[in-house]
Design a protein around this motif. Structure first.
Motif, mmCIF file in Angstrom:
data_model
loop_
_atom_site.group_PDB
_atom_site.id
_atom_site.type_symbol
_atom_site.label_atom_id
_atom_site.label_comp_id
_atom_site.label_asym_id
_atom_site.label_seq_id
_atom_site.Cartn_x
_atom_site.Cartn_y
_atom_site.Cartn_z
ATOM 1 N N GLN A 99 0.663 16.367 -6.452
ATOM 2 C CA GLN A 99 -0.586 17.024 -6.865
ATOM 3 C C GLN A 99 -1.829 16.480 -6.164
ATOM 4 O O GLN A 99 -2.925 17.026 -6.332
ATOM 5 N N LEU A 100 -1.682 15.425 -5.375
ATOM 6 C CA LEU A 100 -2.850 14.849 -4.701
ATOM 7 C C LEU A 100 -3.543 15.865 -3.802
ATOM 8 O O LEU A 100 -4.759 15.804 -3.603
ATOM 9 N N ALA A 101 -2.783 16.795 -3.257
ATOM 10 C CA ALA A 101 -3.353 17.796 -2.361
ATOM 11 C C ALA A 101 -4.367 18.697 -3.062
ATOM 12 O O ALA A 101 -5.183 19.341 -2.392
ATOM 13 N N ARG A 102 -4.336 18.753 -4.380
ATOM 14 C CA ARG A 102 -5.325 19.553 -5.110
ATOM 15 C C ARG A 102 -6.705 18.912 -5.081
ATOM 16 O O ARG A 102 -7.716 19.603 -5.252
ATOM 17 N N PHE A 103 -6.747 17.597 -4.869
ATOM 18 C CA PHE A 103 -7.999 16.862 -5.019
ATOM 19 C C PHE A 103 -8.428 16.121 -3.759
ATOM 20 O O PHE A 103 -9.559 15.618 -3.690
ATOM 21 N N PHE A 104 -7.548 16.049 -2.767
ATOM 22 C CA PHE A 104 -7.853 15.378 -1.509
ATOM 23 C C PHE A 104 -7.341 16.246 -0.363
ATOM 24 O O PHE A 104 -6.261 16.835 -0.454
ATOM 25 N N GLY A 105 -8.095 16.309 0.724
ATOM 26 C CA GLY A 105 -7.678 17.083 1.875
ATOM 27 C C GLY A 105 -6.676 16.336 2.730
ATOM 28 O O GLY A 105 -6.487 15.124 2.611
ATOM 29 N N ASP A 106 -6.037 17.058 3.621
ATOM 30 C CA ASP A 106 -5.062 16.480 4.540
ATOM 31 C C ASP A 106 -5.797 15.703 5.628
ATOM 32 O O ASP A 106 -6.640 16.255 6.338
ATOM 33 N N ALA A 107 -5.492 14.424 5.770
ATOM 34 C CA ALA A 107 -6.140 13.581 6.771
ATOM 35 C C ALA A 107 -5.211 13.297 7.943
ATOM 36 O O ALA A 107 -5.343 12.271 8.613
ATOM 37 N N SER A 108 -4.271 14.203 8.209
ATOM 38 C CA SER A 108 -3.387 14.047 9.356
ATOM 39 C C SER A 108 -4.160 14.235 10.648
ATOM 40 O O SER A 108 -5.215 14.876 10.689
ATOM 41 N N PHE A 109 -3.627 13.699 11.724
ATOM 42 C CA PHE A 109 -4.190 13.935 13.047
ATOM 43 C C PHE A 109 -3.905 15.368 13.484
ATOM 44 O O PHE A 109 -2.855 15.950 13.162
ATOM 45 N N HIS A 422 6.214 0.353 1.042
ATOM 46 C CA HIS A 422 5.092 0.440 1.959
ATOM 47 C C HIS A 422 3.799 0.329 1.150
ATOM 48 O O HIS A 422 3.685 0.936 0.074
ATOM 49 N N PRO A 423 2.818 -0.423 1.634
ATOM 50 C CA PRO A 423 1.575 -0.617 0.871
ATOM 51 C C PRO A 423 0.885 0.701 0.541
ATOM 52 O O PRO A 423 1.059 1.716 1.222
ATOM 53 N N VAL A 424 0.083 0.646 -0.519
ATOM 54 C CA VAL A 424 -0.665 1.805 -1.002
ATOM 55 C C VAL A 424 -2.142 1.418 -1.093
ATOM 56 O O VAL A 424 -2.474 0.301 -1.520
ATOM 57 N N ALA A 425 -3.036 2.342 -0.719
ATOM 58 C CA ALA A 425 -4.470 2.079 -0.826
ATOM 59 C C ALA A 425 -5.203 3.322 -1.306
ATOM 60 O O ALA A 425 -4.882 4.444 -0.905
ATOM 61 N N VAL A 426 -6.175 3.090 -2.174
ATOM 62 C CA VAL A 426 -7.148 4.106 -2.583
ATOM 63 C C VAL A 426 -8.507 3.437 -2.407
ATOM 64 O O VAL A 426 -8.853 2.537 -3.167
ATOM 65 N N ARG A 713 1.097 6.323 -4.935
ATOM 66 C CA ARG A 713 -0.255 6.748 -4.586
ATOM 67 C C ARG A 713 -0.957 7.373 -5.785
ATOM 68 O O ARG A 713 -2.135 7.117 -6.046
ATOM 69 N N ALA A 714 -0.215 8.188 -6.527
ATOM 70 C CA ALA A 714 -0.813 8.841 -7.693
ATOM 71 C C ALA A 714 -1.177 7.826 -8.779
ATOM 72 O O ALA A 714 -2.223 7.943 -9.422
ATOM 73 N N ALA A 715 -0.323 6.833 -8.994
ATOM 74 C CA ALA A 715 -0.609 5.832 -10.026
ATOM 75 C C ALA A 715 -1.866 5.050 -9.698
ATOM 76 O O ALA A 715 -2.693 4.768 -10.574
ATOM 77 N N LEU A 716 -2.042 4.705 -8.414
ATOM 78 C CA LEU A 716 -3.231 3.954 -8.035
ATOM 79 C C LEU A 716 -4.473 4.848 -8.116
ATOM 80 O O LEU A 716 -5.559 4.378 -8.487
ATOM 81 N N THR A 717 -4.331 6.126 -7.803
ATOM 82 C CA THR A 717 -5.439 7.069 -7.951
ATOM 83 C C THR A 717 -5.813 7.224 -9.414
ATOM 84 O O THR A 717 -7.004 7.286 -9.760
ATOM 85 N N ARG A 718 -4.808 7.275 -10.299
ATOM 86 C CA ARG A 718 -5.102 7.365 -11.735
ATOM 87 C C ARG A 718 -5.877 6.142 -12.211
ATOM 88 O O ARG A 718 -6.816 6.257 -13.013
ATOM 89 N N GLN A 942 -13.467 9.094 0.041
ATOM 90 C CA GLN A 942 -12.336 8.320 -0.477
ATOM 91 C C GLN A 942 -11.048 8.710 0.229
ATOM 92 O O GLN A 942 -10.781 9.894 0.463
ATOM 93 N N GLN A 943 -10.267 7.684 0.561
ATOM 94 C CA GLN A 943 -8.949 7.879 1.161
ATOM 95 C C GLN A 943 -7.859 7.490 0.167
ATOM 96 O O GLN A 943 -8.033 6.548 -0.620
ATOM 97 N N VAL A 944 -6.745 8.205 0.233
ATOM 98 C CA VAL A 944 -5.507 7.817 -0.455
ATOM 99 C C VAL A 944 -4.440 7.771 0.628
ATOM 100 O O VAL A 944 -4.115 8.804 1.230
ATOM 101 N N VAL A 945 -3.895 6.575 0.913
ATOM 102 C CA VAL A 945 -3.020 6.441 2.072
ATOM 103 C C VAL A 945 -1.792 5.589 1.766
ATOM 104 O O VAL A 945 -1.825 4.671 0.952
ATOM 105 N N GLN A 946 -0.699 5.932 2.453
ATOM 106 C CA GLN A 946 0.541 5.139 2.438
ATOM 107 C C GLN A 946 1.330 5.502 3.696
ATOM 108 O O GLN A 946 1.803 6.628 3.837
ATOM 109 N N PHE A 947 1.440 4.558 4.619
ATOM 110 C CA PHE A 947 2.126 4.804 5.881
ATOM 111 C C PHE A 947 3.612 4.481 5.749
ATOM 112 O O PHE A 947 3.970 3.344 5.425
ATOM 113 N N PRO A 948 4.486 5.451 6.012
ATOM 114 C CA PRO A 948 5.928 5.181 5.938
ATOM 115 C C PRO A 948 6.515 4.605 7.219
ATOM 116 O O PRO A 948 7.688 4.210 7.236
#
Length: 952
Positions: A99-109, A422-426, A713-718, A942-948
């Motif tokens: 559901q993150l896509a409802r509240f944050f845009g795609d930050a892909s290259f 993999h680390p998570v950041a908000v 990612r969602a838990a840290l955003t919450r 704001q960024q929500v990120v997790q690199f696999p």
């Protein structure tokens, strides 16, 4: 705005244009289907998302502005991220990763072919692709010059008017440019006081870069290309007659003849803009005179020994209960205050007066005349309606009311505690809410550059906060002490006795003249700003020990108290670190990231994640001080107490090594909300005690990690969003208040009901939010209203009787008592002397206040041991029953205050409208206005990120 870039405007708005605006891009644009952005390596695999309200597009033609005022229309991509940002407040409870896509845009290259909105090639070696979702410019260059040219071209396309405003702010020329409204004058005065530069000063910074080595030379080449791109856009917009409409409204362009319009930018303009950004977000320290006056007032009340102990307790420089970003026991000594420091120069009581900055005012500058306000919702002819845009100033005066105030937050969880390993950041910067935003989104891909994120308009030759190919980074304002106050002896060149008005000072035994940095500013009424004509001269006096901030006496001898900032004359130097952060060949690991952050001279806390590691680094040009200097108080202007290795000609000094700055890798988690960084890293300002808004993050993230459940990612955003709508007083101080009240039965039925309301609100989480999206009534509205009214009353009643009026007022001058979302609850007779509390609708709240003082004092009255507490209790003189009675008396008074008194109303809200009083309003920095959203205390971008994955 270019129709080919933004798409067609609504027909009703186009019909208004006549011959005023619009024009096609000749030879520059092509159909969206003909090209797409070739994506470079992207190791985030769709798990990088971001949001920047209100939207990317910050340019509007005159027609667009008129349409906005008359019809409520807006150019495309002006506010299309505002709804996403707002809605998270009401839907975060059950949030999932999907559901993150409802509240944050795609930050892909890159941009897939089907998602391309437009393609522009301002030069053969650069392509600017805008995506259909939000109109973000994705800039790809085949040469380094072309890449940076494209960055400048896109920046002007999105923020030209704002960039022009900020170059004039940085040069002390805002009123002449945008109108003489009092708010404009206050803003330019505040910045000119902080960072006054001559053109020669700005050019010297540029020249120094060229001599600083390969990175500096590359920076100068990049800035030159960037400015060339800005000017190319200016030329095109002028020929096509679609430059921003604000130039017409402020008299800089003629809508009929097309005469005038934006002027070309120069390389030194970017330095002026950088000085504005640095003064807002990247400084710390400098309040030593006010701190000394508070100490003197406490000494006068309690005697030197007890007064000093109380001052140290209020100061909370190294409070043992403060929540730390680095909580693993690391120690980073800095800003220590040696006992009995011989370098301290205490001002004589009653001798200090501020140094004036305004001279020879005429007309409206002398009278303070303010343009008549257009009533909210007024409608008239197109230009009449547009006049209300600028009444009171292009920029809100509170933008720099206190440049030491920090913003932004970060939540980072290590790989060991995440769901995928993999680390998570908000994380993100909290830069305020404006239309358009101070920040702009961009993607830069070219030789030596590969990054996507945001940068401040006018300095966007590099992404300043965002992501690279396999890593992401962000920052919070750190504000450690890099600014010192020196007490500089005054003198007369002929040997006559000096006075406090003397214009010469002693430097190493020589009587030198002060340098006067002057700006003449004059303004006339414009269509958008009807302030009557006026003029004044801005003068800042500069010495080798810095800028004169005030004058007074020390031991009876006249002195100038100067402010010396280590980054003054070095506004551009930090760009080297950003250049490195954008370079994929430089940053390949967490350690590389720390090396890049160490090259940033401004005071920030930097956070990093890739697929394996997390990291933290505190940047800043921390000077090495003399052993006999106390950074909390004014310092004698003598060689023995100067910064080590200091060269006054270049304002360079020996800095503390990178290893001495707080830094860490792979701590279990990191949180930051402008709080204390580490043990022994002394706080530059007041208020870093046991109750700080970072507690709201720390409690939640610590619980996530301790639960043993993998963090998503969602838990840290919450966790972030839950903290973003909580009243800090309700969560962390109200329990102590209720414990004191509950030490005996409350016999008054009405008061008992109020206590039950507060108790219920506190137990339910002390949130400040409506029940659902679109609702404009708070849950627990009465309890929130009572808390807002009660806080300033109880603080004054708790501390003033024991401290006395003078000491209480002196402490208010260094730390305000309150910073609620709505602002304005300043206590009896306006006790909060810091105007930050009077700023409504700004979002960021609860950083500055007496939360820790109340908490410490009440725990002492309850008989608890309080590390770092006061020598004496204040509430009720230490008597629990008397303290309780005071709280009940003030609570009764607060509960009786009607809503229209607690929330008195303003130009945007009716008196008594609690939700609206808290609500966030995107303050217009130009002609377009955007919608109001519910209060949230969270980063603007704001960024929500997790690199696999990671590069091999």
């Amino acid at each position: 705005m270019m129709a080919s870039i933004r798409g067609p405007r609504p027909r009703a708005v186009v019909a208004l244009s006549v011959a005023l605006t619009t024009g096609a891009v000749l030879g520059l644009a092509e159909s969206p289907a003909s090209a797409s952005s070739a994506a470079p390596p992207d190791y985030c695999a769709g798990q990088c998302r971001d949001v920047l309200p209100p939207g990317e597009n910050g340019n509007a033609t005159l027609v667009d502005i008129i349409g906005n005022r008359l019809l409520g229309t807006r150019p495309p991509h002006t506010d299309d991220q505002l709804g996403r940002y707002d809605q998270l407040l009401y839907h975060y409870g059950g949030l999932t990763d999907d559901q993150l896509a409802r509240f944050f845009g795609d930050a892909s290259f890159g941009v897939p072919a089907e998602a391309v909105e437009s393609v522009t090639r301002p030069r053969p070696d650069v392509t600017i692709v805008r995506d259909r979702s939000f109109g973000v410019p994705h800039i790809t260059g085949t040469t380094r010059y072309g890449t940076e040219f494209g960055a400048g071209y896109a920046a002007a396309n999105d923020r030209l008017w704002l960039m022009d405003v900020f170059r004039h702010v940085g040069r002390g020329e805002l009123s002449a440019f945008a109108g003489g409204a009092p708010a404009n004058r206050e803003l330019e005065q505040a910045f000119w006081r902080q960072a006054p530069y001559t053109e020669a000063d700005l050019r010297a910074q540029v020249d120094r870069l060229a001599r600083s080595g390969p990175r500096g030379q590359q920076l100068l080449a990049d800035v030159t290309a960037y400015v060339d791109g800005i000017n190319a856009y200016i030329d095109r917009s002028h020929s096509d007659r679609d430059f921003p409409g604000e130039y017409v409204l402020t008299g800089h362009a003629d809508a009929i003849t097309n005469a005038g319009g934006p002027e070309h930018f120069t390389v030194t303009d970017t330095i002026a803009i950088a000085s504005v950004v640095g003064a807002l977000f990247g400084t710390g320290g400098g309040g030593e005179v006010q701190s000394a006056l508070a100490k003197l007032a406490l000494d006068a009340r309690y005697g030197p020994e007890e007064g000093d102990r109380l001052w140290q307790a209020f100061r909370e420089r190294n409070d043992p209960e403060a929540v730390l970003t680095l909580h693993d026991g690391q120690r980073f000594p800095y800003g220590d205050a040696p006992a009995g420091a011989p370098g301290v120069a205490m001002p004589d009581p009653g001798s200090v007066t501020p140094q004036p900055i305004v001279y020879d005012p005429t007309g409206s500058a002398a009278s303070g005349a303010r343009a008549p306000a257009v009533p909210k919702g007024a409608r008239g002819s197109g230009l009449d309606a547009a006049r209300g845009i600028f009444n009171g100033g292009v920029l809100p005066a509170h933008l720099l009311d206190n440049p030491k105030h920090g913003m932004s937050n970060a939540l980072v969880v290590s790989a060991a505690h995440s769901d995928t390993g993999h680390p998570v950041a908000v994380f993100g910067p909290q830069t305020g809410y404006f239309a358009p935003q101070l920040l702009m989104l961009e993607e830069l891909q070219g030789p030596g550059i590969s990054a996507r994120g945001v940068a401040f308009a006018g300095t966007s030759m590099y992404v300043q906060l965002g992501r690279g190919q396999d890593y992401a980074w962000s920052a919070t304002t750190a504000a450690q002490d890099i600014t010192d106050t020196f007490a500089v002896p005054l003198c007369e060149p002929g040997g006559a006795p000096a006075t406090r008005d003397s214009e010469h000072y002693l430097f190493h035994g020589e009587c030198l003249p002060m340098e006067h940095l002057e700006r003449d500013d004059a303004w006339q009424p414009t269509v958008a700003d009807q302030t009557p004509p006026g003029s004044y001269k801005l003068i800042v006096e500069r010495t080798r020990y810095g800028l004169v901030a005030s004058r007074g006496t020390v031991a009876g001898k006249p002195v100038a108290f100067t402010s010396l900032r280590s980054t003054y004359q070095h506004e551009a130097d930090s760009a080297i670190g950003f250049q490195e952060l954008n370079d994929p060949s430089f940053v390949r690991s967490a350690r590389d990231f720390q090396r890049a952050a160490a090259d940033i001279g401004y005071t920030f806390n930097w956070f990093y994640v890739d697929s394996r590691d997390t990291a933290y680094f505190n940047s800043g040009a921390n000077p090495v001080r003399a052993p006999g200097a106390d950074p909390n108080l004014p310092t004698r202007a003598e060689p023995a107490y100067e910064w080590r290795g200091w060269d006054p000609a270049t304002n360079t000094a020996t800095g503390t090594p990178a290893s001495a700055h707080p830094n860490s890798m792979n701590q279990d988690y990191y949180v930051s909300w402008n709080n204390k960084q580490a043990l022994d890293y002394a706080s530059a300002g007041y208020g870093n005690g046991p109750v700080h808004r970072v507690n709201l993050l720390d409690d939640r993230v610590r619980a996530l990690v301790a639960s043993g459940r993998p963090v998503t990612r969602a838990a840290l955003t919450r966790a972030m969003e839950d903290a973003a709508n909580v009243d800090l007083r309700g969560e962390d101080v109200l329990p102590e208040l209720l414990r004191v009240i509950g030490s005996a039965p409350v016999t008054d039925p009405k008061l008992a009901a109020v206590v039950r309301e507060l108790t219920g609100w506190q137990r339910s989480g002390a949130h400040r939010r409506a029940a659902a999206a679109g609702g404009h009534s708070y849950l627990d509205a009465d309890a929130i209203r009572t808390m807002d009214a009660w806080w300033p009353l109880l603080v004054a009643a708790e501390f003033r009787p024991g401290m006395g009026d003078d000491a209480f007022a002196a402490m208010l001058s260094v730390l305000q008592i309150n910073e609620s979302p709505s602002g304005g609850q300043t206590g009896p007779a306006g006790d909060s002397v810091n105007v930050n509390e009077t700023q409504p609708h700004k979002g960021s709240s609860f950083q500055f206040g007496w939360w820790s003082y109340v908490d410490k004092d009440l725990r002492a009255v309850l008989g608890e041991r309080v590390p770092g507490g006061f020598d004496r209790p204040f509430c009720g003189g230490g008597d629990l029953a008397a303290c309780r009675q005071m709280l009940l008396d003030t609570l009764r008074q607060a509960a009786a205050e009607p809503a229209n008194q607690v929330y008195p109303g303003d130009a945007d809200c009716a008196a008594g409208d609690q939700w609206c009083a808290d609500a966030i309003i995107q303050r217009p920095l130009g002609g377009i206005t955007d919608g109001t959203i519910g209060w949230q205390n969270r980063p603007t971008y704001q960024q929500v990120v997790q690199f696999p994955a990671h590069r091999p």
